[in-house]
Design an enzyme around this catalytic site. Structure first.
Site, short mmCIF file in Angstrom:
data_model
loop_
_atom_site.label_atom_id
_atom_site.label_comp_id
_atom_site.label_asym_id
_atom_site.label_seq_id
_atom_site.Cartn_x
_atom_site.Cartn_y
_atom_site.Cartn_z
N CYS A 236 3.45 7.42 14.09
CA CYS A 236 3.59 5.98 13.75
C CYS A 236 4.33 5.19 14.82
O CYS A 236 4.22 3.96 14.87
CB CYS A 236 4.28 5.82 12.40
SG CYS A 236 3.39 6.61 11.06
N HIS B 157 6.90 -1.63 11.99
CA HIS B 157 5.88 -0.68 11.52
C HIS B 157 5.80 -0.81 10.00
O HIS B 157 6.82 -0.90 9.31
CB HIS B 157 6.28 0.74 11.92
CG HIS B 157 5.46 1.79 11.26
ND1 HIS B 157 4.09 1.76 11.27
CD2 HIS B 157 5.82 2.90 10.54
CE1 HIS B 157 3.63 2.81 10.60
NE2 HIS B 157 4.66 3.50 10.15
N ASN C 142 -0.28 2.04 5.48
CA ASN C 142 0.34 2.51 6.72
C ASN C 142 -0.77 2.96 7.67
O ASN C 142 -1.43 3.97 7.42
CB ASN C 142 1.30 3.66 6.39
CG ASN C 142 2.00 4.21 7.61
OD1 ASN C 142 1.63 3.93 8.74
ND2 ASN C 142 3.02 5.03 7.38
#
Ligand code: ACO
Length: 324
Positions: A113, A251, A281
């Site tokens: 990520c 994020h 996500n």
């Protein structure tokens, strides 16, 4: 000194959006549980035959259009992904070929990520050292392909997508901190936590692709602390404070992580861009996708101080401060 300036931004989401209610037809979950714990309402899922490279190529084309730059001016492509088309070659080379670029270099970055923040920081170093002039930094993922759709603790959290920026070198005076471009970057990792969030397969270990596994509570516990500390370090490096930041583009993993982080470093929550509800996500794609939404909403204005951050498997984490 050479500074990296964002000249173009492009994003791409697969057409199909899957709502929580739709997921609840196949998995033992509910819209209420997912929204309350994560803020996620839907995620986009790539179509059969639609690969990470396809999403990346579309986002890259849009970023080049936005920059008004021919693809052949690009001398470096950095693609952040944990879901490459193949084990090798780098998916970045598929993007390079599709864009008709035969010069320069192209490689993938693997920081889960945190990939886009790692990619921006790497591109910034290439530009500052004079090794590259126009760099495409892309975050692109098809996490739907590495999800265990029987595991309700993880499969509801992730989605597919891509985002890209064109970074170009600009000569500026050393003391120029009011001008546009990347002002500070910080990267961190701590491999002691590599088993908290990982994929249980790989070419060298199992010769399979594997599925994502996560200890959600453990990840949550570290996320707020790690993200807040790296953001603080980045702000200090640039000699500014949290209240100077105009827009915070984090994020997008979980709304509660975003709230906790903003609280911890004293950031006004109205300045936080939130897309987790619509995208889920999307790992390395989440920060550029959120930047794209902020741009569409007119929230990114010239001269704004923008703080990006991410944390992911490894653990890896980092932050980038830039002036738009
Ligand atoms: N639907 C319904 N119930 C569920 C679901 C679901 N999708 N998933 C888990 N549950 C149940 C569990 O089985 C458990 O039930 P039990 O009490 O009967 O055993 C209960 O909900 C609580 O489970 P926990 O896993 O303890 O739930 P928690 O409150 O920790 O929330 C979550 C889980 C949302 C994953 C949370 O831990 C989290 O957000 N962690 C951060 C993880 C993350 O964001 N990762 C992304 C990658 S890293 C990054 O990007 C920063």
């Amino acid at each position: 000194m050479r500074r990296a300036i964002i000249e173009g931004l492009g994003t791409y989401l697969p057409e199909r959006a899957v709502t929580n209610a739709e997921l609840a037809e196949k998995v033992d979950t509910s819209d209420e549980w997912i929204v309350e714990r994560t803020g996620i309402r839907q995620r986009h899922i790539a179509a059969e035959g639609e690969f990470t490279s396809h999403l990346a190529i579309e986002a890259a084309r849009r970023a080049l259009d936005d920059a008004g730059m021919p693809a052949t001016d690009i001398d470096l492509i950095i693609l952040a992904t944990s879901t490459p088309d193949n084990t090798f070659p780098a998916t970045a080379t598929a993007v390079q070929a599709a864009l008709g670029i035969t010069g320069g270099a192209a490689f993938d970055i693997q920081a889960v990520c945190s990939g886009f923040v790692y990619g921006l920081t790497t591109a910034n170093a290439f530009i500052a050292s004079g090794q590259a002039t126009n760099v495409l930094v892309i975050g692109a993922e098809t996490f739907s392909r590495i999800l265990d759709w029987q595991d309700r603790g993880t499969c509801v959290l992730f989605g597919d997508g891509a985002g890209a920026v064109v970074l170009s070198a600009k000569d500026v005076a050393d003391e120029d901190t009011d001008g546009e471009g990347i002002l500070a970057c910080r990267l961190r990792s701590d491999g002691r936590y590599k088993d908290k969030l990982y994929v249980d397969g790989g070419p060298s270990s199992t010769q399979t692709v594997g599925y994502l596994r996560m200890e959600g509570r453990e990840v949550f516990k570290h996320a707020v602390t790690n993200i807040a500390s790296v953001m603080q370090e980045t702000l200090e490096q640039a000699g500014v404070s949290a209240s100077d930041v105009d827009l915070f583009v984090p994020h997008q993993a979980n709304i509660r992580i975003l709230e906790g982080t903003a609280r911890k470093i004293g950031l006004d929550f109205n300045k936080v861009v939130i897309t987790v509800g619509e995208h889920g996500n999307t790992s390395a794609a989440s920060v550029p996708l959120a930047l794209g939404v902020a741009a569409q909403q007119g929230r990114l204005k010239k001269g704004d101080l923008v703080l990006l951050e991410a944390m992911g498997g490894g653990f890896t984490w980092g932050a980038v401060l830039l002036r738009w």
